[in-house]
Scaffold this motif. Sequence first.
Motif, PDB file in Angstrom:
ATOM      1  N   ILE A  57       0.812  -1.228   0.019  1.00 43.10           N
ATOM      2  CA  ILE A  57      -0.040   0.063   0.166  1.00 43.10           C
ATOM      3  C   ILE A  57       0.867   1.131   0.007  1.00 43.10           C
ATOM      4  O   ILE A  57       1.889   1.429   0.774  1.00 43.10           O
ATOM      5  CB  ILE A  57      -0.895   0.146   1.237  1.00 43.10           C
ATOM      6  N   THR A  58       0.643   2.109  -0.887  1.00 41.04           N
ATOM      7  CA  THR A  58       1.590   3.208  -0.988  1.00 41.04           C
ATOM      8  C   THR A  58       0.465   4.767  -1.227  1.00 41.04           C
ATOM      9  O   THR A  58      -0.692   4.278  -1.245  1.00 41.04           O
ATOM     10  CB  THR A  58       2.382   3.231  -2.288  1.00 41.04           C
ATOM     11  N   THR A  59       1.203   5.848  -1.781  1.00 32.81           N
ATOM     12  CA  THR A  59       0.247   6.680  -2.008  1.00 32.81           C
ATOM     13  C   THR A  59       0.674   7.478  -3.090  1.00 32.81           C
ATOM     14  O   THR A  59       1.812   7.180  -3.804  1.00 32.81           O
ATOM     15  CB  THR A  59       0.668   7.938  -0.914  1.00 32.81           C
ATOM     16  N   PHE A  67      -3.773  10.169  -1.923  1.00 33.10           N
ATOM     17  CA  PHE A  67      -4.565   9.088  -1.704  1.00 33.10           C
ATOM     18  C   PHE A  67      -3.912   7.753  -1.751  1.00 33.10           C
ATOM     19  O   PHE A  67      -2.640   7.630  -2.277  1.00 33.10           O
ATOM     20  CB  PHE A  67      -5.697   9.066  -2.517  1.00 33.10           C
ATOM     21  N   LEU A  68      -4.303   6.913  -1.064  1.00 33.46           N
ATOM     22  CA  LEU A  68      -3.915   5.320  -1.104  1.00 33.46           C
ATOM     23  C   LEU A  68      -4.094   4.715  -2.327  1.00 33.46           C
ATOM     24  O   LEU A  68      -5.179   4.943  -2.957  1.00 33.46           O
ATOM     25  CB  LEU A  68      -4.329   4.636  -0.067  1.00 33.46           C
ATOM     26  N   THR A  69      -2.963   4.035  -2.604  1.00 31.77           N
ATOM     27  CA  THR A  69      -3.069   2.950  -4.021  1.00 31.77           C
ATOM     28  C   THR A  69      -2.450   1.646  -3.594  1.00 31.77           C
ATOM     29  O   THR A  69      -1.713   1.533  -2.575  1.00 31.77           O
ATOM     30  CB  THR A  69      -2.260   3.588  -5.188  1.00 31.77           C
ATOM     31  N   ALA A  70      -2.683   0.762  -4.279  1.00 28.80           N
ATOM     32  CA  ALA A  70      -1.912  -0.617  -4.089  1.00 28.80           C
ATOM     33  C   ALA A  70      -0.630  -0.243  -4.992  1.00 28.80           C
ATOM     34  O   ALA A  70      -0.482   0.729  -5.388  1.00 28.80           O
ATOM     35  CB  ALA A  70      -2.617  -1.533  -4.866  1.00 28.80           C
ATOM     36  N   GLY A  71       0.192  -1.274  -4.636  1.00 24.70           N
ATOM     37  CA  GLY A  71       1.526  -1.237  -5.428  1.00 24.70           C
ATOM     38  C   GLY A  71       1.833  -0.934  -6.752  1.00 24.70           C
ATOM     39  O   GLY A  71       2.601  -0.366  -7.443  1.00 24.70           O
ATOM     40  N   SER A  72       0.509  -1.633  -7.444  1.00 19.85           N
ATOM     41  CA  SER A  72       0.242  -1.380  -8.819  1.00 19.85           C
ATOM     42  C   SER A  72      -0.208  -0.063  -9.466  1.00 19.85           C
ATOM     43  O   SER A  72      -0.223   0.359 -10.482  1.00 19.85           O
ATOM     44  CB  SER A  72      -0.713  -2.548  -9.197  1.00 19.85           C
ATOM     45  N   GLY A  73      -0.571   0.768  -8.375  1.00 23.23           N
ATOM     46  CA  GLY A  73      -0.950   2.138  -8.712  1.00 23.23           C
ATOM     47  C   GLY A  73      -2.247   2.316  -8.748  1.00 23.23           C
ATOM     48  O   GLY A  73      -3.037   3.343  -9.002  1.00 23.23           O
ATOM     49  N   ARG A  74      -3.228   1.170  -8.587  1.00 21.49           N
ATOM     50  CA  ARG A  74      -4.733   1.235  -8.452  1.00 21.49           C
ATOM     51  C   ARG A  74      -5.164   1.963  -7.144  1.00 21.49           C
ATOM     52  O   ARG A  74      -4.696   1.562  -6.159  1.00 21.49           O
ATOM     53  CB  ARG A  74      -5.185  -0.376  -8.579  1.00 21.49           C
ATOM     54  N   ALA A  75      -6.012   2.974  -7.513  1.00 23.12           N
ATOM     55  CA  ALA A  75      -6.745   3.663  -6.090  1.00 23.12           C
ATOM     56  C   ALA A  75      -7.384   2.536  -5.350  1.00 23.12           C
ATOM     57  O   ALA A  75      -7.963   1.607  -5.781  1.00 23.12           O
ATOM     58  CB  ALA A  75      -7.503   4.640  -6.784  1.00 23.12           C
ATOM     59  N   VAL A  76      -7.233   2.760  -4.025  1.00 24.33           N
ATOM     60  CA  VAL A  76      -8.089   1.799  -3.069  1.00 24.33           C
ATOM     61  C   VAL A  76      -9.196   2.870  -2.416  1.00 24.33           C
ATOM     62  O   VAL A  76      -8.663   4.000  -2.157  1.00 24.33           O
ATOM     63  CB  VAL A  76      -7.174   1.083  -2.031  1.00 24.33           C
ATOM     64  N   TYR A  77     -10.422   2.213  -2.056  1.00 29.33           N
ATOM     65  CA  TYR A  77     -11.406   2.850  -1.133  1.00 29.33           C
ATOM     66  C   TYR A  77     -11.827   2.129   0.050  1.00 29.33           C
ATOM     67  O   TYR A  77     -11.534   1.018   0.182  1.00 29.33           O
ATOM     68  CB  TYR A  77     -12.555   3.091  -2.355  1.00 29.33           C
ATOM     69  N   LEU A  78     -12.521   3.293   0.830  1.00 33.36           N
ATOM     70  CA  LEU A  78     -12.924   2.658   1.960  1.00 33.36           C
ATOM     71  C   LEU A  78     -14.796   2.864   1.891  1.00 33.36           C
ATOM     72  O   LEU A  78     -15.062   3.705   0.823  1.00 33.36           O
ATOM     73  CB  LEU A  78     -12.988   3.509   3.078  1.00 33.36           C
ATOM     74  N   TRP A  79     -15.570   2.311   2.347  1.00 35.83           N
ATOM     75  CA  TRP A  79     -16.908   2.177   2.198  1.00 35.83           C
ATOM     76  C   TRP A  79     -17.479   2.776   3.640  1.00 35.83           C
ATOM     77  O   TRP A  79     -17.180   2.112   4.543  1.00 35.83           O
ATOM     78  CB  TRP A  79     -17.405   0.997   1.847  1.00 35.83           C
TER      79      TRP A  79
END
Length: 202
Positions: A57-59, A67-79
């Motif tokens: 997990i990175t930014t 904002f947070l992303t996974a190592g692949s650069g995909r954005a991650v979300y909270l619900w």
Amino acid sequence: MKMIHSLLARMPMPVKLGIPLASALLATACSSAAASSPSSAPAAGSSASASTTGTVITTQAGSAGAFLTAGSGRAVYLWAKDGMNMSTCSGACAAAWPPVPATGKLTATGGAKASDLGTITRSDGTKQVTYDGHPLYYFVGDSAAGQTNGQGSDNFGAKWWLVASSGAKITASGTAAAANAPAPASSNAPAPASSNAGGGWA
């Protein structure tokens, strides 16, 4: 020399035939063992390196803050509907918002904090990454690194938000990634207060 010939003359025929056969089998076995050991060494090495990989997990910098992303650069979300360390998204919800799987060693880079990383066990037995107690998800509508098409969506009855490095939800609407550039590693400060409006549990 005469002694060897006399010994051979006294040996039964099956023994005479077995000696060359046994030595040939022994030579074949030794050569195949030697040939197979180099090919098995890389396999062991590759599995050892595969076991050291895990979820990162990175930014990433965006117009509303990092904002947070996974190592692949995909954005991650909270619900907003989830509770602390508890996911209520399953079935069709999890198909549209796939949980970020916890595999191998969890690592935080960029502005993400290792102390905020955690995992929960989902109802199907799989592990999901959490950040500051928020279960993390991808969005199927994000087809490339840095996309934030899920920001502010109210799919399945509650809002989906990007996550600041502080762990707060980012509720600002302008969240496109800034030139897809990752946030600097030294950026440990939380996102600006305006982007964290309404932070905490909703």
